[in-house]
Design a protein around this motif. Structure first.
Motif, short mmCIF file in Angstrom:
data_model
loop_
_atom_site.label_atom_id
_atom_site.label_comp_id
_atom_site.label_asym_id
_atom_site.label_seq_id
_atom_site.Cartn_x
_atom_site.Cartn_y
_atom_site.Cartn_z
N ILE A 144 129.64 89.62 14.73
CA ILE A 144 129.21 89.55 13.34
C ILE A 144 129.70 90.79 12.58
N GLY A 145 129.84 91.91 13.28
CA GLY A 145 130.29 93.14 12.65
C GLY A 145 129.19 94.15 12.43
N ILE A 146 128.14 94.07 13.21
CA ILE A 146 127.01 94.99 13.08
C ILE A 146 127.36 96.29 13.79
N ARG A 147 126.92 97.41 13.20
CA ARG A 147 127.21 98.74 13.77
C ARG A 147 126.61 98.89 15.16
N GLN A 148 127.24 99.71 15.98
CA GLN A 148 126.82 99.88 17.37
C GLN A 148 125.43 100.49 17.48
N ASP A 149 125.05 101.40 16.58
CA ASP A 149 123.72 102.00 16.68
C ASP A 149 122.62 100.97 16.44
N VAL A 150 122.86 99.99 15.56
CA VAL A 150 121.88 98.92 15.32
C VAL A 150 121.83 97.99 16.53
#
Length: 133
Positions: free
Chosen positions: A36-42
């Motif tokens: 989806i393209g969600i940041r790694q920290d999330v």
């Protein structure tokens, strides 16, 4: 002949299956959210949250107030509202929990719909309409 075939194919079948790696829940979350393209920290917070709460079904206290895990869940979801895994948990909590609020459940379902798989969309819709009546 049939007995020979079974006696030779069964050990081969079992040998092949033992070599297959398992796909963990963390890997599933990592795979889905990174597509989806969600940041790694999330993504990392989502995995940790899933591990911490495991099978908790009720995110509300006996008084109908949100517990600390539910507040944390909403905080992580607000960082990236494309997180369909947490969005599904939020929608389910409003549909199944002590404090039933189908309007909020529908809001979360609508937010995650573009990012959910077809099966997840249908499952959420089925649960929503079954419980709402």
């Amino acid at each position: 002949m049939k007995r020979l075939f079974v006696s030779l194919s069964l050990p081969l079948f079992l040998a092949v299956n033992t070599e297959l790696p398992a796909y963990t829940r963390a890997e599933l979350i990592q795979d889905r959210l990174s597509k989806i393209g969600i940041r790694q920290d999330v993504i990392d917070e989502t995995i940790k949250f899933q591990y911490d709460v495991k099978d908790e079904k009720n995110f509300f206290t006996e008084d109908g107030e949100e517990n600390e895990n539910f507040t944390k869940l909403k905080e992580i979801f607000q960082k990236d509202e494309r997180n369909d895994i947490l969005g599904t948990i939020l929608a389910s909590a409003y549909m199944i929990g002590e404090k039933k609020d189908f309007k909020k459940a529908r809001e979360y379902m609508d937010k995650i719909a573009p990012y959910s798989t077809r099966f997840d969309k249908l499952s959420n819709e089925f649960t929503y309409y079954k419980l709402k009546g």
